[in-house]
Design an enzyme around this catalytic site. Structure first.
Site, PDB file in Angstrom:
ATOM      1  N   ASP A   1       8.372 -20.864  32.977  1.00 50.66           N
ATOM      2  CA  ASP A   1       8.026 -21.150  31.684  1.00 50.66           C
ATOM      3  C   ASP A   1       8.357 -20.157  30.540  1.00 50.66           C
ATOM      4  OD1 ASP A   1       6.890 -23.327  32.959  1.00 50.66           O
ATOM      5  OD2 ASP A   1       4.628 -22.547  32.981  1.00 50.66           O
TER       6      ASP A   1
ATOM      7  N   GLU B   1       5.900  -8.245  20.857  1.00 49.15           N
ATOM      8  CA  GLU B   1       6.675  -8.734  21.603  1.00 49.15           C
ATOM      9  C   GLU B   1       7.705  -9.753  21.098  1.00 49.15           C
ATOM     10  OE1 GLU B   1       3.010  -9.948  22.136  1.00 49.15           O
ATOM     11  OE2 GLU B   1       3.913 -11.530  20.845  1.00 49.15           O
TER      12      GLU B   1
ATOM     13  N   ALA C   1       1.505 -10.108  26.700  1.00 45.02           N
ATOM     14  CA  ALA C   1       2.237  -9.800  28.015  1.00 45.02           C
ATOM     15  C   ALA C   1       1.108  -9.333  28.871  1.00 45.02           C
ATOM     16  CB  ALA C   1       2.977  -8.309  27.852  1.00 45.02           C
TER      17      ALA C   1
ATOM     18  N   SER D   1      -2.069 -11.065  28.794  1.00 42.27           N
ATOM     19  CA  SER D   1      -2.443 -12.126  29.369  1.00 42.27           C
ATOM     20  C   SER D   1      -1.542 -12.783  30.359  1.00 42.27           C
ATOM     21  CB  SER D   1      -2.536 -13.100  28.109  1.00 42.27           C
ATOM     22  OG  SER D   1      -3.499 -12.546  27.061  1.00 42.27           O
TER      23      SER D   1
ATOM     24  N   ARG E   1       9.070 -29.271  31.609  1.00 36.75           N
ATOM     25  CA  ARG E   1      10.335 -28.742  32.084  1.00 36.75           C
ATOM     26  C   ARG E   1      10.317 -27.351  32.029  1.00 36.75           C
ATOM     27  NH1 ARG E   1      15.182 -33.160  30.759  1.00 36.75           N
ATOM     28  NH2 ARG E   1      14.082 -34.823  31.342  1.00 36.75           N
TER      29      ARG E   1
ATOM     30  N   THR F   1      -0.935  -4.859  25.566  1.00 32.16           N
ATOM     31  CA  THR F   1      -2.483  -5.361  25.514  1.00 32.16           C
ATOM     32  C   THR F   1      -2.794  -6.722  24.706  1.00 32.16           C
ATOM     33  OG1 THR F   1      -2.781  -4.079  23.493  1.00 32.16           O
ATOM     34  CG2 THR F   1      -3.477  -3.229  25.543  1.00 32.16           C
ATOM     35  N   ALA F   2      -1.389  -7.442  24.441  1.00 34.24           N
ATOM     36  CA  ALA F   2      -1.353  -8.847  23.770  1.00 34.24           C
ATOM     37  C   ALA F   2      -1.138  -9.748  24.944  1.00 34.24           C
ATOM     38  CB  ALA F   2      -0.635  -8.871  22.534  1.00 34.24           C
TER      39      ALA F   2
ATOM     40  N   ASP G   1      -5.713  -8.691  14.415  1.00 36.15           N
ATOM     41  CA  ASP G   1      -4.211  -8.221  14.641  1.00 36.15           C
ATOM     42  C   ASP G   1      -3.280  -8.977  13.974  1.00 36.15           C
ATOM     43  OD1 ASP G   1      -5.221  -6.165  16.206  1.00 36.15           O
ATOM     44  OD2 ASP G   1      -5.066  -7.077  18.071  1.00 36.15           O
TER      45      ASP G   1
END
Length: 307
Positions: A174, A145, A188, A190, A155, A185-186, A70
């Site tokens: 974070d 994305e 985001a 996870s 921090r 499916t990438a 990919d």
């Protein structure tokens, strides 16, 4: 839809760009097979490694063939977005969710591409603008994305999120991922985002490790504009990455805007199999007990769908 080359008239030779992960012996062997098949079809070939700098301007090509995972496909999209050339991904990686064919199908896949036996699936991309406190503006785009992330491990960043110029919520986190349906499916996925079918024309917003009561994933419509402001009181600045490849610094006090782009990436499809079947195949999902009609990934398109 259609697979015939858009550039040039009858009798003009076509050109294919072959983007390959040159660091892998398997990819080099597959490249030799692709080049031989292109020569047989009287198609000129240009070869680009997936880590080479982008040419300026992008060469005028009729077809794009990608050999790799990919990441290599995202690189090919970076090289050729806006040219209108259909992109065929041949998976040499692991999951290879963006790929249309596997290693064993290299020759037959290239043959179908050059003969026009494919359909086009236009995948939505997003445009991003970063307005820095000094008045400068940086721009980018992504197929999968854009991800705003903290740059200091210890921090969090403090943000306020708005949709269509209306503030929605502020929180520490974070990072924030804004994905297309293709990218659902990438990264985001996870981070806990939903899987979204490719024909859903929207944006998925997924906060990462947010300290807030209301920080669930959101799905926005195609005309919405998402804005994320990195607050001045944030402990540190951030960085925005587009498809994990292109980086934009985001200092405190910056405003990030993400919207649907008018320029898609055109993916070549060789199989009419629905996304559900592809999802099951790529993720190895259990479907035992289903008694309906199965759909195979390698089904040939009907004549009216080809080219």
């Amino acid at each position: 839809m259609g697979g015939a080359a858009d550039r040039g008239g009858a009798g003009m030779r076509r050109t294919a760009l072959v983007v390959v992960h040159l660091g892998r012996a398997e990819a080099r062997q597959a490249m030799d097979e692709v080049l031989a098949e292109l020569a047989r079809a009287d198609v000129d070939a240009l070869v680009a490694g997936d880590d080479e700098p982008a040419p300026d301007p992008v060469p005028a090509v009729d077809l794009v063939i990608v050999l790799g995972g990919d990441g290599t496909i995202l690189r090919a999209a970076e090289l050729t977005r806006g040219t209108g050339a259909p992109l065929l991904g041949i998976n040499l990686g692991h999951v290879g969710f963006l790929a249309e064919a596997e290693r064993d199908d290299v020759v037959s896949s290239v043959r179908r591409l050059t003969s026009g036996a494919f359909t086009i699936e236009a995948r939505t991309t997003v445009d991003v603008r970063v307005h820095a406190p000094d008045g400068s503006v940086s721009t980018g785009w992504a197929l999968n994305e854009v991800a705003l992330e903290k740059v200091e491990r210890a921090r969090m960043i403090e943000v306020v999120v708005a949709v269509d110029e209306r503030p929605l919520s502020s929180f520490g986190c974070d990072g924030i991922i804004v994905a297309t349906s293709t990218g659902s499916t990438a990264h985001a996925f996870s981070a806990g985002g939903p899987v979204v079918w490719p024909d859903v024309d929207g944006m998925i917003v997924v906060p990462v490790s947010a300290h807030a009561l209301f920080a669930r994933p959101l799905v926005l419509g195609p005309r919405s504009v998402l804005a994320v402001e990195l607050l001045e009181e944030s402990a540190a600045g951030g960085a925005l990455t587009c498809d994990g490849r292109r980086r934009i610094e985001v200092p405190r006090g910056s405003r990030v805007e993400v919207r649907r782009s008018p320029v898609p990436v055109r993916m070549a499809r060789l199989s009419p199999a629905p996304f559900t079947t592809r999802l099951v195949h790529k993720f190895g999902l259990p479907v035992e007990g289903w008694r309906g009609r199965p759909v195979t990934l390698r089904s040939a398109p009907r004549p009216e769908e080809a080219g």
